[in-house]
Design a protein around this motif. Sequence first.
Motif, PDB file in Angstrom:
ATOM      1  N   PHE A  25     104.160  59.779  26.386  1.00  0.00           N
ATOM      2  CA  PHE A  25     104.691  59.146  25.170  1.00  0.00           C
ATOM      3  C   PHE A  25     103.931  59.577  23.924  1.00  0.00           C
ATOM      4  O   PHE A  25     104.475  59.551  22.825  1.00  0.00           O
ATOM      5  N   ALA A  26     102.669  60.011  24.088  1.00  0.00           N
ATOM      6  CA  ALA A  26     101.934  60.503  22.911  1.00  0.00           C
ATOM      7  C   ALA A  26     102.647  61.735  22.351  1.00  0.00           C
ATOM      8  O   ALA A  26     102.684  61.953  21.138  1.00  0.00           O
ATOM      9  N   ALA A  27     103.273  62.508  23.258  1.00  0.00           N
ATOM     10  CA  ALA A  27     103.997  63.705  22.785  1.00  0.00           C
ATOM     11  C   ALA A  27     105.281  63.304  22.082  1.00  0.00           C
ATOM     12  O   ALA A  27     105.775  63.995  21.208  1.00  0.00           O
ATOM     13  N   LEU A  28     105.826  62.144  22.439  1.00  0.00           N
ATOM     14  CA  LEU A  28     107.107  61.732  21.862  1.00  0.00           C
ATOM     15  C   LEU A  28     106.915  60.987  20.556  1.00  0.00           C
ATOM     16  O   LEU A  28     107.694  61.074  19.644  1.00  0.00           O
ATOM     17  N   VAL A  29     105.840  60.215  20.502  1.00  0.00           N
ATOM     18  CA  VAL A  29     105.691  59.288  19.381  1.00  0.00           C
ATOM     19  C   VAL A  29     104.651  59.888  18.432  1.00  0.00           C
ATOM     20  O   VAL A  29     103.469  59.897  18.745  1.00  0.00           O
ATOM     21  N   LEU A  41     109.800  41.704  29.000  1.00  0.00           N
ATOM     22  CA  LEU A  41     108.937  42.413  28.025  1.00  0.00           C
ATOM     23  C   LEU A  41     109.331  43.892  27.952  1.00  0.00           C
ATOM     24  O   LEU A  41     109.455  44.471  26.875  1.00  0.00           O
ATOM     25  N   LEU A  42     109.518  44.495  29.118  1.00  0.00           N
ATOM     26  CA  LEU A  42     109.843  45.933  29.160  1.00  0.00           C
ATOM     27  C   LEU A  42     111.027  46.241  28.258  1.00  0.00           C
ATOM     28  O   LEU A  42     110.989  47.176  27.455  1.00  0.00           O
ATOM     29  N   TYR A  43     112.078  45.437  28.389  1.00  0.00           N
ATOM     30  CA  TYR A  43     113.312  45.802  27.658  1.00  0.00           C
ATOM     31  C   TYR A  43     113.334  45.247  26.240  1.00  0.00           C
ATOM     32  O   TYR A  43     114.013  45.784  25.370  1.00  0.00           O
ATOM     33  N   VAL A  44     112.523  44.213  25.977  1.00  0.00           N
ATOM     34  CA  VAL A  44     112.395  43.785  24.568  1.00  0.00           C
ATOM     35  C   VAL A  44     111.666  44.893  23.802  1.00  0.00           C
ATOM     36  O   VAL A  44     112.058  45.279  22.692  1.00  0.00           O
ATOM     37  N   VAL A  45     110.650  45.461  24.431  1.00  0.00           N
ATOM     38  CA  VAL A  45     109.915  46.561  23.774  1.00  0.00           C
ATOM     39  C   VAL A  45     110.851  47.754  23.577  1.00  0.00           C
ATOM     40  O   VAL A  45     110.783  48.445  22.554  1.00  0.00           O
ATOM     41  N   TYR A  46     111.789  47.961  24.536  1.00  0.00           N
ATOM     42  CA  TYR A  46     112.773  49.045  24.359  1.00  0.00           C
ATOM     43  C   TYR A  46     113.524  48.839  23.035  1.00  0.00           C
ATOM     44  O   TYR A  46     113.649  49.750  22.222  1.00  0.00           O
ATOM     45  N   LEU A  47     113.959  47.597  22.820  1.00  0.00           N
ATOM     46  CA  LEU A  47     114.721  47.328  21.584  1.00  0.00           C
ATOM     47  C   LEU A  47     113.825  47.506  20.364  1.00  0.00           C
ATOM     48  O   LEU A  47     114.244  48.027  19.331  1.00  0.00           O
ATOM     49  N   MET A  48     112.564  47.133  20.477  1.00  0.00           N
ATOM     50  CA  MET A  48     111.664  47.266  19.314  1.00  0.00           C
ATOM     51  C   MET A  48     111.378  48.739  19.018  1.00  0.00           C
ATOM     52  O   MET A  48     111.288  49.169  17.865  1.00  0.00           O
ATOM     53  N   LEU A  94     102.546  53.576  19.903  1.00  0.00           N
ATOM     54  CA  LEU A  94     102.172  54.123  21.211  1.00  0.00           C
ATOM     55  C   LEU A  94     101.675  52.998  22.109  1.00  0.00           C
ATOM     56  O   LEU A  94     102.079  52.883  23.264  1.00  0.00           O
ATOM     57  N   ALA A  95     100.838  52.105  21.554  1.00  0.00           N
ATOM     58  CA  ALA A  95     100.336  50.977  22.359  1.00  0.00           C
ATOM     59  C   ALA A  95     101.514  50.092  22.766  1.00  0.00           C
ATOM     60  O   ALA A  95     101.650  49.704  23.931  1.00  0.00           O
ATOM     61  N   LEU A  96     102.434  49.857  21.804  1.00  0.00           N
ATOM     62  CA  LEU A  96     103.611  49.002  22.076  1.00  0.00           C
ATOM     63  C   LEU A  96     104.398  49.556  23.254  1.00  0.00           C
ATOM     64  O   LEU A  96     104.887  48.831  24.118  1.00  0.00           O
ATOM     65  N   VAL A  97     104.485  50.866  23.320  1.00  0.00           N
ATOM     66  CA  VAL A  97     105.296  51.489  24.378  1.00  0.00           C
ATOM     67  C   VAL A  97     104.525  51.536  25.689  1.00  0.00           C
ATOM     68  O   VAL A  97     105.036  51.210  26.749  1.00  0.00           O
TER      69      VAL A  97
END
Lengths: 247, 232, 225, 37
Positions: free
Chosen positions: C153-157, B123-130, C167-170
């Motif tokens: 990440f809030a500062a980045l996105v 999941l971690l790296y799939v999200v990286y790609l997304m 943000l939630a996705l990350v």
Amino acid sequence: MSVALAHPASTIAADVTQAVSARELGVRFDDRAVLQDITLDIAAGQYVALVGANGAGKSTFLRVLATLLPAGDGEVRLFGQDLARAGPRVRGKIGLIGHQTMLYRDLTVRENLEFFGRLYGIADPSGRARLLMDAVGLPHRADDPVKSLSRGMGQRVAIARALMHSPDLLLADEPFAGLDIASALALEELLGHFHHKGRTIVLVNHDIGQSLRLAQRVLVLRGGRLVTDRPTSQCDAQSIAARIIGP
Amino acid sequence: MNRRAVLQLAYWVVTAASFVGAALLVAFATPNERTMGVVQKIFYLHLPAAINTFLACGLVFIASAGYLWQRKTWWDDLAAASAKVAVLLCSIVLLTGMIWGRSAWGTWWTWSPRLTFSLVLWLLYVVYLMVRASIESEQRRAVVSAVYGIVAFLDVPLVYLSAKLLEDIHPSSITLDGSMQLALAAWFLPVTLAAGGLIAARYALNRAQRQRSGSAAPEPRGFPVRLVGDAI
Amino acid sequence: MTRTLRQIALLVAKDLRIEARTRQTLGLVTVLGILIVVVLGLGLGAQQGGVGHRATAVLWVAYLFAGVLCFEKTMSVERHDGALAGLLVAPVDRGTIYAAKLISNLVMMLAVALVVTPAGVVFFGFDLSAAPGQFALVIGLSMLGFAAVGTLFAALVSSSRLAGGLLALVVFPLTLPVVIASTQIMLGIFRDGQDLGGMALGVLGAFDVVFLAASWVMFEWVLEP
Amino acid sequence: MTPSQYTLMAYGVGVVLIWGYALVLFLSGRASRRRRG
């Protein structure tokens, strides 16, 4: 309009060292050179206009001076202090205004000014805020939220914010963009007063005529290089426009 | 066929040969494990894929740190290439783990520490790609991906630790005798060669696409400060 | 050192005053939290009772979504009219800005939790009184780790078309170790009645330390105006 | 399915994913070279 832009206690004659001195300054974005070996000196107390086409590197140069962007290569000194090493320390001497007001739209004019005053750690922030609100002609809007102000008024509050800590160098990035005539004239006058106090101004501007009228010296950037550096008395709009477009 | 193409071809031929060799070795010359039976043979692919997944994630970390440090685009291309291969390898780890579980315990999924760890890593790296796919501006995408790449890698040991908190209903630590270790080594070679080759190929493609698009980040037009992530 | 503390206090006061002035975010986020608790309550058949311990996971989902929206808001405040640039030109170092944002986010998450948690207790018949102190400790540690990553990440996105979504996705996958550890602890305490597991607490503590340090350092590099 | 079928399936998945991706990269590599060539 009584104008007391200078902090009462500070000395008028800023120290004699150069306000700005750059040596082969260069900035790259993803292997593309945006600024290339810029070398220039701006003495303290000078009013300098920086003109050039879009993408010529004007704003990048200004953001480097404002310590918002690290210089890629070369060296930049403000008041003798090298930005690479002394960046945060020299920020106390810089005032910045731009397109946007850089204020918190939900806070009132007074709250904004006092917040930045305290952030810079100046003495008596509320007193100085009152002083500057008078200076920019907005004492009657002190307790209105910034978002309720017109663009012109917003720019005036932005100037007040930039002067709260009585900076020695004012960096202005196209502050006249989108301003009505009345506000533009008021802004020109404010900048003039600031300059009369012996401070240094670097103004990035699109309007060549206005730049020549306001500033003492004009710099032209093209393709990231400094192509012209001349006193405004020795040049006219056509020649500068030609320099901007280039051969 | 210039010299580089010949080298590439030779590389892939060697990789293919080692694949075939390892497969033959496991199929015919490696005994079945006493307690788990033939399904244990999945292990010889499962473990090398897991190790290479970890190496690829490490490469994403290094390339991300490299980009933040030097802001050179090739670091960003390397991070993207490694992440894609990391996800591919992790998919293999996850799928082979599930197939093994299906055969040994009759269910496709159990919240055992090992499977949960692989799933979260995946999941971690799939999200990286997304994340990469959802940011248009090249420079912004590179910075956000770099920070994510670093944080994700720092997360891996923590994911491992927290997964161990889950009760492990199927403790199955098996000891490998001589010929089994040979099979493991035999499979480690082709999987690692393939991983390296895929990363290199993907990297070359990234470089080519970047040159062709040639859209280096435009100089930010004028102040105002357009803030971090404006073009997402 | 006192200058930094004074600046942090000043920045947090500014954030909270803006939030008090606009008020709609906190209200919106809290109602969202309660909505999540109700929907999941119905979904998980809380009405049959005996599922009190499940409330911990449900509360977690509410805290996470509320948290992400809070991170989004406290950062978007800086984006309007380029206010962050005003901050970055001031003699304030980026670590101070990060610390202030982190505290503002934690305060807002806490405010939401103070409303959503009772809702969870009521709708799920969740017996919080069994170990309120441990519940608060675990939730506190988890929120700290979650906010550390969220603030970075809030500062980045930026809040563009994907708004909270990206943000939630990350943030969610990256903070999974916190969620796993804290829900396991909660199950241990409220379902099995054990005491606080040392190992799990260790994972939470490690997560907080690692990500507070990593976020602090990276915030410095990446917060370009 | 029997355990040995599952084992074959697992190896099948591994080989298909690795060599499938290698093929995809090879083809798109050639396509981009032809576009640029």
